[in-house]
Scaffold this motif. Structure first.
Motif, PDB file in Angstrom:
ATOM      1  N   ARG A  50       0.819  -1.213   0.000  1.00  0.00           N
ATOM      2  CA  ARG A  50       0.000   0.000   0.000  1.00  0.00           C
ATOM      3  C   ARG A  50       0.849   1.258   0.000  1.00  0.00           C
ATOM      4  N   GLU A  51       2.140   1.113   0.343  1.00  0.00           N
ATOM      5  CA  GLU A  51       3.002   2.293   0.455  1.00  0.00           C
ATOM      6  C   GLU A  51       4.454   1.843   0.382  1.00  0.00           C
ATOM      7  N   VAL A  52       5.299   2.665  -0.242  1.00  0.00           N
ATOM      8  CA  VAL A  52       6.742   2.456  -0.216  1.00  0.00           C
ATOM      9  C   VAL A  52       7.263   3.223   0.997  1.00  0.00           C
ATOM     10  N   LEU A  53       8.077   2.561   1.815  1.00  0.00           N
ATOM     11  CA  LEU A  53       8.574   3.148   3.059  1.00  0.00           C
ATOM     12  C   LEU A  53      10.066   3.448   2.970  1.00  0.00           C
ATOM     13  N   SER A  54      10.494   4.453   3.699  1.00  0.00           N
ATOM     14  CA  SER A  54      11.937   4.654   3.887  1.00  0.00           C
ATOM     15  C   SER A  54      12.416   3.563   4.845  1.00  0.00           C
ATOM     16  N   PRO A  55      13.705   3.256   4.841  1.00  0.00           N
ATOM     17  CA  PRO A  55      14.203   2.256   5.802  1.00  0.00           C
ATOM     18  C   PRO A  55      13.912   2.654   7.249  1.00  0.00           C
ATOM     19  N   GLU A  56      13.982   3.956   7.545  1.00  0.00           N
ATOM     20  CA  GLU A  56      13.719   4.425   8.908  1.00  0.00           C
ATOM     21  C   GLU A  56      12.260   4.205   9.297  1.00  0.00           C
ATOM     22  N   ARG A  57      11.362   4.518   8.384  1.00  0.00           N
ATOM     23  CA  ARG A  57       9.932   4.315   8.663  1.00  0.00           C
ATOM     24  C   ARG A  57       9.611   2.831   8.785  1.00  0.00           C
ATOM     25  N   ALA A  58      10.229   2.004   7.950  1.00  0.00           N
ATOM     26  CA  ALA A  58      10.017   0.557   8.044  1.00  0.00           C
ATOM     27  C   ALA A  58      10.441   0.050   9.423  1.00  0.00           C
ATOM     28  N   GLN A  59      11.538   0.568   9.947  1.00  0.00           N
ATOM     29  CA  GLN A  59      12.003   0.164  11.279  1.00  0.00           C
ATOM     30  C   GLN A  59      11.013   0.598  12.354  1.00  0.00           C
ATOM     31  N   GLN A  60      10.472   1.819  12.239  1.00  0.00           N
ATOM     32  CA  GLN A  60       9.471   2.284  13.205  1.00  0.00           C
ATOM     33  C   GLN A  60       8.238   1.383  13.194  1.00  0.00           C
ATOM     34  N   VAL A  61       7.765   1.045  12.015  1.00  0.00           N
ATOM     35  CA  VAL A  61       6.584   0.183  11.903  1.00  0.00           C
ATOM     36  C   VAL A  61       6.895  -1.198  12.468  1.00  0.00           C
ATOM     37  N   GLU A  62       8.075  -1.722  12.162  1.00  0.00           N
ATOM     38  CA  GLU A  62       8.458  -3.045  12.673  1.00  0.00           C
ATOM     39  C   GLU A  62       8.496  -3.046  14.197  1.00  0.00           C
ATOM     40  N   GLU A  63       9.021  -1.985  14.799  1.00  0.00           N
ATOM     41  CA  GLU A  63       9.058  -1.893  16.260  1.00  0.00           C
ATOM     42  C   GLU A  63       7.640  -1.863  16.838  1.00  0.00           C
ATOM     43  N   ALA A  64       6.746  -1.123  16.217  1.00  0.00           N
ATOM     44  CA  ALA A  64       5.364  -1.048  16.697  1.00  0.00           C
ATOM     45  C   ALA A  64       4.650  -2.386  16.553  1.00  0.00           C
ATOM     46  N   VAL A  65       4.815  -3.041  15.402  1.00  0.00           N
ATOM     47  CA  VAL A  65       4.185  -4.357  15.189  1.00  0.00           C
ATOM     48  C   VAL A  65       4.762  -5.373  16.167  1.00  0.00           C
ATOM     49  N   GLY A  66       6.065  -5.306  16.401  1.00  0.00           N
ATOM     50  CA  GLY A  66       6.691  -6.204  17.377  1.00  0.00           C
ATOM     51  C   GLY A  66       6.118  -6.013  18.766  1.00  0.00           C
ATOM     52  N   ALA A  67       5.867  -4.761  19.142  1.00  0.00           N
ATOM     53  CA  ALA A  67       5.271  -4.481  20.446  1.00  0.00           C
ATOM     54  C   ALA A  67       3.881  -5.080  20.547  1.00  0.00           C
ATOM     55  N   ILE A  68       3.099  -4.915  19.509  1.00  0.00           N
ATOM     56  CA  ILE A  68       1.749  -5.485  19.491  1.00  0.00           C
ATOM     57  C   ILE A  68       1.810  -7.003  19.614  1.00  0.00           C
ATOM     58  N   GLU A  69       2.719  -7.625  18.883  1.00  0.00           N
ATOM     59  CA  GLU A  69       2.859  -9.088  18.946  1.00  0.00           C
ATOM     60  C   GLU A  69       3.247  -9.551  20.347  1.00  0.00           C
ATOM     61  N   ARG A  70       4.172  -8.806  20.997  1.00  0.00           N
ATOM     62  CA  ARG A  70       4.585  -9.191  22.346  1.00  0.00           C
ATOM     63  C   ARG A  70       3.449  -9.004  23.357  1.00  0.00           C
ATOM     64  N   VAL A  71       2.715  -7.909  23.244  1.00  0.00           N
ATOM     65  CA  VAL A  71       1.582  -7.679  24.150  1.00  0.00           C
ATOM     66  C   VAL A  71       0.538  -8.785  23.972  1.00  0.00           C
ATOM     67  N   MET A  72       0.244  -9.145  22.723  1.00  0.00           N
ATOM     68  CA  MET A  72      -0.745 -10.202  22.478  1.00  0.00           C
ATOM     69  C   MET A  72      -0.272 -11.556  22.994  1.00  0.00           C
ATOM     70  N   ALA A  73       1.049 -11.745  23.095  1.00  0.00           N
ATOM     71  CA  ALA A  73       1.597 -12.996  23.631  1.00  0.00           C
ATOM     72  C   ALA A  73       1.711 -12.956  25.148  1.00  0.00           C
ATOM     73  N   GLY A  74       1.292 -11.829  25.755  1.00  0.00           N
ATOM     74  CA  GLY A  74       1.322 -11.721  27.213  1.00  0.00           C
ATOM     75  C   GLY A  74       2.669 -11.341  27.774  1.00  0.00           C
ATOM     76  N   GLN A  75       3.565 -10.854  26.930  1.00  0.00           N
ATOM     77  CA  GLN A  75       4.892 -10.461  27.386  1.00  0.00           C
ATOM     78  C   GLN A  75       4.892  -9.001  27.828  1.00  0.00           C
ATOM     79  N   SER A  76       5.772  -8.682  28.750  1.00  0.00           N
ATOM     80  CA  SER A  76       5.915  -7.316  29.221  1.00  0.00           C
ATOM     81  C   SER A  76       6.626  -6.481  28.158  1.00  0.00           C
ATOM     82  N   VAL A  77       6.139  -5.264  27.963  1.00  0.00           N
ATOM     83  CA  VAL A  77       6.687  -4.401  26.923  1.00  0.00           C
ATOM     84  C   VAL A  77       6.843  -2.984  27.459  1.00  0.00           C
ATOM     85  N   ASN A  78       7.988  -2.366  27.205  1.00  0.00           N
ATOM     86  CA  ASN A  78       8.162  -0.948  27.480  1.00  0.00           C
ATOM     87  C   ASN A  78       7.737  -0.215  26.215  1.00  0.00           C
TER      88      ASN A  78
END
Length: 102
Positions: A50-78
């Motif tokens: 849906r969109e071409v991302l800069s490498p920096e933006r891709a990293q930001q999105v990956e960090e956010a998705v990773g946080a969501i995945e960890r929260v859904m797995a019941g892991q503690s997240v900062n």
């Protein structure tokens, strides 16, 4: 709920690209984003870019998705570590909505 995730193009063909996220590879429809090159980052929803991302933006999105995945797995997240671009800044209204404030 549909969440876009970043994938990096490995190989491109007309209107599609073989993309990778971690160890996962899949063919992604690139019709909506136009021509891309190997190495480009894409925001992907349901196997369609849906969109071409800069490498920096891709990293930001990956960090956010990773946080969501960890929260859904019941892991503690900062969350401050996962959403660094949102910490200590005021929310910004998109330009196309600013005229509605007047």
């Amino acid at each position: 709920m549909c969440i876009g995730v970043p994938f990096q193009a490995v190989q491109t063909e007309q209107h599609k690209a073989l993309c990778q996220r971690g160890n996962e590879q899949r063919w992604i429809d690139t019709s909506l984003v136009g021509e891309i090159e190997a190495g480009d980052w894409l925001l992907v929803f349901l196997d369609a870019a849906r969109e071409v991302l800069s490498p920096e933006r891709a990293q930001q999105v990956e960090e956010a998705v990773g946080a969501i995945e960890r929260v859904m797995a019941g892991q503690s997240v900062n969350l401050d570590d996962c959403f660094k671009d949102l910490v200590e800044r005021e929310p910004q209204l998109p330009d196309h909505l600013k005229p509605l404030l007047k």
